[in-house]
Design an enzyme around this catalytic site. Sequence first.
Site, mmCIF file in Angstrom:
data_model
loop_
_atom_site.group_PDB
_atom_site.id
_atom_site.type_symbol
_atom_site.label_atom_id
_atom_site.label_comp_id
_atom_site.label_asym_id
_atom_site.label_seq_id
_atom_site.Cartn_x
_atom_site.Cartn_y
_atom_site.Cartn_z
ATOM 1 C CB SER A 115 -0.880 -0.010 1.252
ATOM 2 O OG SER A 115 -1.495 1.233 1.467
ATOM 3 C CE1 TYR A 139 -3.922 -2.272 5.285
ATOM 4 C CE2 TYR A 139 -3.222 -0.222 4.252
ATOM 5 C CZ TYR A 139 -3.711 -1.508 4.149
ATOM 6 O OH TYR A 139 -3.974 -2.041 2.914
ATOM 7 C CE LYS A 143 -1.549 -4.285 3.172
ATOM 8 N NZ LYS A 143 -1.821 -5.562 2.472
#
Length: 329
Positions: A115, A139, A143
């Site tokens: 991402s 997040y 990732k």
Amino acid sequence: MIGQKIARNLNTCGLAGAAVEPLILFDLAFPEAGAVCREQIVGDAGDETSAMNLAQRRPDVVFYLAAVVSADAERNFTRGWNENLHAIWTVLEAFRVEHLASRGQYRPRLVFASSVAVYGPPFHGPVTDDRICEPQSSYGAQKLASEMLVCDFSRKGYVDGMCLRLPTITVRPGTPNAAASSCFSSIIREPLNGRTTILPIATTVRHMHASPRRAAAFFAHAASLDTSLLEGRRALNMPSLSCTVEEQIEVLRSVGGNKAVARIRMEPDPLVGRIVASWAEEFETERAADLGFEADHRFRDIVMAYIEDDLAPPAEQAIRCVPKLSAKC
């Protein structure tokens, strides 16, 4: 959603000019009218037994898309790290075991969905391929840590991995999810379906997008790419189209009229705003462009792809092999 798009794309367009057979899908659950495949396996990627069973099938290519989405990972710290990092470790370890059992003969291509959230502010212009990753969300950190696992397992020869740093995939079909980026799709999808939606961020926010159709093409291209061309840098920023929320809304107006735009209701959400503000607004993707990855041309093209692929009646929907488009918006 992306997994289903990839599966349908593979069924229609094949992979590097060849038909994909067998196609096996693995997920927590499946839609009733999902992509055609040889087998659907229900399970959890973080479960060691399930991961070992998958690895023992020795697939040539693995598309890894499992994740807890951004705002959910921020609100549920333990769940985010367990499902976004522990699960990919479990899967990679299963393939390492299978590689060793084959005496080094088995080494699958593994394409991991990363991402733009691996980058963090401050941003002064577009993010280049050489920028250091310093995520400012759980997040993004999860990732980035997962990318490191994929790269190290690849360096050791257990898998042949690639990490695709995706922009926000717009317009997502279905219903809103817990991602901070969900609003970018909702403000197009919900009004076009006659429903009211909430916009939790300012219309001046600029963000990066790729259509689901384009995302499926990214993964298919990565699956057949010569990874020696990556020179050991296995994470790639994917080409994207950058525009403001206001520009999105004007495209909606041109397609659905003022009545559609009136279905958007402004309700600021500080958490969503903070997470989105920590993401880059624009990429420079020379490496990806040199390797054959291409962006959507206009945001209107992205909206029309949703209308053609997901809003049209089922009998009229079609999966289209993505044509070559200009990388400039």
